[in-house]
Design an enzyme around this catalytic site. Sequence first.
Site, PDB file in Angstrom:
ATOM      1  N   ASP A 103       0.869  -1.176   0.000  1.00 59.88           N
ATOM      2  CA  ASP A 103       0.000   0.000   0.000  1.00 59.88           C
ATOM      3  C   ASP A 103       0.911   1.234   0.000  1.00 59.88           C
ATOM      4  OD1 ASP A 103       0.888   0.387   2.603  1.00 59.88           O
ATOM      5  OD2 ASP A 103      -1.104   0.427   3.518  1.00 59.88           O
TER       6      ASP A 103
ATOM      7  N   THR B 290       3.338  -0.920   8.650  1.00 56.19           N
ATOM      8  CA  THR B 290       3.938  -1.729   9.717  1.00 56.19           C
ATOM      9  C   THR B 290       4.317  -3.138   9.274  1.00 56.19           C
ATOM     10  OG1 THR B 290       1.755  -2.513  10.353  1.00 56.19           O
ATOM     11  CG2 THR B 290       2.598  -0.556  11.509  1.00 56.19           C
TER      12      THR B 290
ATOM     13  N   HIS C 292      12.241 -22.486   9.805  1.00 57.29           N
ATOM     14  CA  HIS C 292      11.372 -23.214  10.735  1.00 57.29           C
ATOM     15  C   HIS C 292       9.899 -23.204  10.350  1.00 57.29           C
ATOM     16  CE1 HIS C 292      14.273 -23.333  14.445  1.00 57.29           C
ATOM     17  NE2 HIS C 292      14.836 -23.750  13.335  1.00 57.29           N
TER      18      HIS C 292
HETATM   19  C1  RB5 Z   1      -1.885   2.870   6.307  1.00 53.80           C
HETATM   20  O1  RB5 Z   1      -1.949   4.109   6.901  1.00 53.80           O
HETATM   21  C2  RB5 Z   1      -1.501   1.803   7.336  1.00 53.80           C
HETATM   22  O2  RB5 Z   1      -2.567   1.584   8.196  1.00 53.80           O
HETATM   23  C3  RB5 Z   1      -1.070   0.530   6.655  1.00 53.80           C
HETATM   24  O3  RB5 Z   1      -0.010   0.795   5.811  1.00 53.80           O
HETATM   25  C4  RB5 Z   1      -0.599  -0.583   7.555  1.00 53.80           C
HETATM   26  O4  RB5 Z   1       0.398  -0.139   8.436  1.00 53.80           O
HETATM   27  C5  RB5 Z   1      -1.623  -1.372   8.218  1.00 53.80           C
HETATM   28  O5  RB5 Z   1      -1.331  -2.344   8.936  1.00 53.80           O
END
Ligand code: RB5
Length: 149
Positions: free
Chosen positions: A7, A66, A97
């Site tokens: 994304d 993240t 693993h």
């Molecule tokens: C987008 O702002 C963010 O929520 C997405 O990239 C991700 O970190 C979601 O887990």
Amino acid sequence: MIAIGCDHGGLEIKNAIVAYMEKAGVEFKDFGTYTEDSVDYPEYAYKVATAVAKGECEKGIICCGTGIGVAIVANKVKGVRAATVTNEFCAEMTRRHNDSNVVTMGGRVIDCETAVRLADIFLNTPFDGDRHTRRVDMITQIENGEFDI
Ligand code: RB5
């Protein structure tokens, strides 16, 4: 063939990994996104995970802010074992693993250099097999509603 997607939060590290794969001669299919416009990560994670689950691609790499949201999505797709990694040890061990077939990373967590290094480890580390095969098989049984304890 490697499936890759992201994304907007993972675009920069995805672009770095794409450049690495081009240079290394790794064949890949890029499922987007391709711009910094805000998009919904489940769409891109699902496309990559499905390509892996169907056997169209051998492994997948998905990036978001993240690495967590895309892992949650990918792990809803039957046959996918997705792991979020932030360091070299985890990138290696999830192949050795867990026989992970999808790796996820966060563009707001690691830099491009680290992302490329972790992708390289993920793509080039084999599964250890042996006792780990039994454990991965148990994951498959749980997924199929066949786990009997
Ligand atoms: C987008 O702002 C963010 O929520 C997405 O990239 C991700 O970190 C979601 O887990």
